[in-house]
Structure formats: C-alpha cells, structure tokens
Design a protein around this motif. Structure first.
Motif, PDB file in Angstrom:
ATOM      1  N   SER A  77       0.812  -1.224   0.000  1.00 27.10           N
ATOM      2  CA  SER A  77       0.000   0.000   0.000  1.00 27.10           C
ATOM      3  C   SER A  77       0.838   1.263   0.000  1.00 27.10           C
ATOM      4  O   SER A  77       0.324   2.355  -0.265  1.00 27.10           O
ATOM      5  CB  SER A  77      -0.925  -0.002   1.227  1.00 27.10           C
ATOM      6  OG  SER A  77      -0.159  -0.079   2.428  1.00 27.10           O
ATOM      7  N   ASN A  78       2.149   1.130   0.295  1.00 22.45           N
ATOM      8  CA  ASN A  78       3.048   2.286   0.273  1.00 22.45           C
ATOM      9  C   ASN A  78       3.857   2.363  -1.012  1.00 22.45           C
ATOM     10  O   ASN A  78       4.774   3.185  -1.129  1.00 22.45           O
ATOM     11  CB  ASN A  78       4.006   2.227   1.470  1.00 22.45           C
ATOM     12  CG  ASN A  78       3.277   2.328   2.795  1.00 22.45           C
ATOM     13  OD1 ASN A  78       2.387   3.150   2.967  1.00 22.45           O
ATOM     14  ND2 ASN A  78       3.644   1.476   3.744  1.00 22.45           N
ATOM     15  N   GLY A  79       3.536   1.472  -1.969  1.00 22.07           N
ATOM     16  CA  GLY A  79       4.266   1.487  -3.230  1.00 22.07           C
ATOM     17  C   GLY A  79       5.620   0.818  -3.148  1.00 22.07           C
ATOM     18  O   GLY A  79       6.474   1.045  -4.006  1.00 22.07           O
ATOM     19  N   VAL A  80       5.839  -0.025  -2.142  1.00 18.40           N
ATOM     20  CA  VAL A  80       7.111  -0.723  -1.966  1.00 18.40           C
ATOM     21  C   VAL A  80       6.948  -2.175  -2.414  1.00 18.40           C
ATOM     22  O   VAL A  80       5.954  -2.819  -2.092  1.00 18.40           O
ATOM     23  CB  VAL A  80       7.557  -0.679  -0.487  1.00 18.40           C
ATOM     24  CG1 VAL A  80       8.865  -1.450  -0.289  1.00 18.40           C
ATOM     25  CG2 VAL A  80       7.730   0.768  -0.035  1.00 18.40           C
ATOM     26  N   LEU A  81       7.924  -2.692  -3.150  1.00 17.76           N
ATOM     27  CA  LEU A  81       7.876  -4.082  -3.572  1.00 17.76           C
ATOM     28  C   LEU A  81       8.124  -5.000  -2.380  1.00 17.76           C
ATOM     29  O   LEU A  81       9.031  -4.764  -1.577  1.00 17.76           O
ATOM     30  CB  LEU A  81       8.929  -4.350  -4.655  1.00 17.76           C
ATOM     31  CG  LEU A  81       8.689  -3.701  -6.020  1.00 17.76           C
ATOM     32  CD1 LEU A  81       9.849  -4.000  -6.954  1.00 17.76           C
ATOM     33  CD2 LEU A  81       7.381  -4.182  -6.629  1.00 17.76           C
ATOM     34  N   ARG A  82       7.323  -6.051  -2.279  1.00 14.76           N
ATOM     35  CA  ARG A  82       7.448  -6.999  -1.177  1.00 14.76           C
ATOM     36  C   ARG A  82       7.464  -8.428  -1.726  1.00 14.76           C
ATOM     37  O   ARG A  82       6.768  -8.740  -2.682  1.00 14.76           O
ATOM     38  CB  ARG A  82       6.262  -6.868  -0.206  1.00 14.76           C
ATOM     39  CG  ARG A  82       6.101  -5.483   0.400  1.00 14.76           C
ATOM     40  CD  ARG A  82       7.184  -5.182   1.412  1.00 14.76           C
ATOM     41  NE  ARG A  82       6.957  -3.895   2.064  1.00 14.76           N
ATOM     42  CZ  ARG A  82       7.774  -3.358   2.955  1.00 14.76           C
ATOM     43  NH1 ARG A  82       8.886  -3.995   3.296  1.00 14.76           N
ATOM     44  NH2 ARG A  82       7.497  -2.188   3.505  1.00 14.76           N
ATOM     45  N   SER A  83       8.256  -9.291  -1.093  1.00 15.42           N
ATOM     46  CA  SER A  83       8.269 -10.701  -1.454  1.00 15.42           C
ATOM     47  C   SER A  83       7.245 -11.445  -0.595  1.00 15.42           C
ATOM     48  O   SER A  83       6.527 -10.843   0.200  1.00 15.42           O
ATOM     49  CB  SER A  83       9.669 -11.287  -1.238  1.00 15.42           C
ATOM     50  OG  SER A  83      10.010 -11.234   0.142  1.00 15.42           O
ATOM     51  N   GLU A  84       7.200 -12.765  -0.748  1.00 14.47           N
ATOM     52  CA  GLU A  84       6.278 -13.559   0.054  1.00 14.47           C
ATOM     53  C   GLU A  84       6.676 -13.506   1.536  1.00 14.47           C
ATOM     54  O   GLU A  84       7.818 -13.191   1.875  1.00 14.47           O
ATOM     55  CB  GLU A  84       6.276 -15.000  -0.443  1.00 14.47           C
ATOM     56  CG  GLU A  84       5.685 -15.149  -1.837  1.00 14.47           C
ATOM     57  CD  GLU A  84       5.558 -16.595  -2.244  1.00 14.47           C
ATOM     58  OE1 GLU A  84       6.201 -17.447  -1.617  1.00 14.47           O
ATOM     59  OE2 GLU A  84       4.813 -16.879  -3.202  1.00 14.47           O
TER      60      GLU A  84
END
Length: 263
Positions: A118-125
C-alpha cells in the motif's frame, strides 16, 4: 515620377504602357524585426532561426541530421536505480534486473511472487516461521489400581496451540512424553504406554515390593496443519493395563512439545 529607395518605376503612364511600381526589401531590412523566443534561437547576423535545445543534464531532446527534433521513447522521464535496467526506449526497455534461477524445478510453477504494498514498496512472500513450545503437568493420584485389561487411557492431557503466522498454515510436529509411576508388589504386574499402545510390561518375580517404578515413553508425530492464525487442540492419553497382584499407580508426568513450521 521619381523612384525612392528600394523602389523601381517602369512604364510611360498611358493605357497601353501603364506605370508599374515595384518595391524590394532586403534581409538586412527584415532582420531587426525578428527575435528569438521561448524554445527558439535566432542569430541576427545570419538570420538563422533554430530550435533552442537545453544543455542541462538529463535532457534527451536532440536535433537529427535532417534538422528534425527527436526524443527517444521514455528516455526523458526514466531514471533507473537498484534492481532496474534500461531507459524506457524501444531498443532499451525498462526491465527488472533479475538473477538466474538456480533450481532444477520450473520457476513458472514453483517460483514465489513479488507484490506492491500500500506504500508502493515491492514486497516478497512472507518470511518463514518456526515456533517451538513446551508444556508440562505432573499429576498425583490416590494409589489407583492398574486396570487388568489391555493398555488404554487412564488419564488424558490436552493443550490448545495457536498458529502465530497470520499468512500461511503451519505444519504441526508433536513430541509426547508420558511417565507413569508404579508400585508393583511381589508377584504383581503392570504395563504402561500411551492409550491403545503398550510400550512396557513389568512383572515382579521377586519376593519384595518394587516401589517408584517408572519409564518415560516418547512418541513423535504430526497431527496435521493449522490454518493461518488458527488453533488446534493436541494431546494424548496416558495408558496403563495388564495389572495384577495389587499393582497401582500414584503419579503421571505429562510432557508435550510442539513445533509449528510455516514456509
């Protein structure tokens, strides 16, 4: 009629040969009226008008050999950083700077996912979790005779465990320990273990009473999985049986260890 500067007059003024007045204006007379403006370059000495291209770093607007203006697709707006390559042009598209898949399985079916939060940051599993807990309880009894039948539950121990992972189910591995304390008179007998599973049989063939006889029985098993943030009741029954000759138990020590793994 007399012609002035930059004016010529021809003809005699009659109907068959009328006067023709012609005027000419040189470039030097026009140039003072021209000037450059926003995005336009002008040289009053030569009269050449050009596009005024900024030399500031990051400006990718160019003048091609044919005199036309050209901006490569995306080049003026894309600046790459960690994890990105390319400039957005058709010949150098913007791409994720990925590594090489080092496993023998297929990345299409076995690879994980990357999402934008939701903050525009890429996240992994979600990261894997492993949780280990110990549960103990010692119970005493008023000299209860060991049952004469097959080994079955004489008491039960249960706890409720919770999966701390809010994202994924957890595999549950359980280690069970039971320790039943016995008194076996001469000629007596008793068997202990888990409910429905005899693990020890003792017969006193001596002439004196055997006191504080006990063996710690152990099992390791998996009762299944717990949903994300869910709960499960785990436990077991302490088993005793094949009693005779006045054998009795007076204490049972219960131990339960749980390992929850979510990957």
């Amino acid at each position: 009629m007399t012609a002035g500067d930059n004016v010529t007059i021809s003809g005699s003024g009659n109907s068959t040969n009328p006067y023709v007045v012609s005027a000419t204006l040189g470039c030097d007379d026009v140039r003072p009226c021209l000037s450059g403006g926003s995005g336009i370059g002008y040289d009053p000495a030569t009269g050449v008008i050009t596009a005024k291209v900024s030399g500031q770093t990051g400006n990718n607007l160019t003048v091609r050999p044919d005199g036309s203006l050209f901006v490569p697709t995306g080049a003026a707006t894309v600046s790459t950083g960690c994890g990105l390559t390319g400039n957005g042009a058709a010949s150098t598209p913007l791409r994720a700077n990925t590594g090489t898949w080092p496993y023998p399985c297929d990345a299409t079916t076995r690879g994980g996912v990357v999402v934008c939060d939701s903050n525009g940051v890429l996240r992994s599993e979600p990261r894997g979790m492993a949780t280990f807990n110990n549960y103990f309880e010692n119970r005493t009894y008023n000299n209860v005779p060991v049952p004469t039948g097959a080994v079955d539950a004489v008491d039960n121990y249960n706890v409720t465990i919770t999966n701390p992972d809010p994202c994924r189910p957890a595999l549950v591995v359980v280690e069970q320990e039971v320790d039943i304390w016995l008194v076996v008179p001469a000629g007596g007998a008793a068997a202990t273990g888990f409910a429905g599973d005899e693990m020890q049989y003792l017969r006193n063939t001596g002439s004196s009473t055997m006191s504080s006889v006990h063996t710690q029985h152990t099992k390791v098993l998996s009762p299944g999985t717990i949903p994300a943030a869910g709960t499960m009741s785990v436990g077991y029954g302490a088993g005793a049986g094949r009693g005779g000759g006045g054998a009795y138990y007076y204490a049972i020590y219960f131990t339960l260890r749980t390992l929850l793994i979510s990957l």
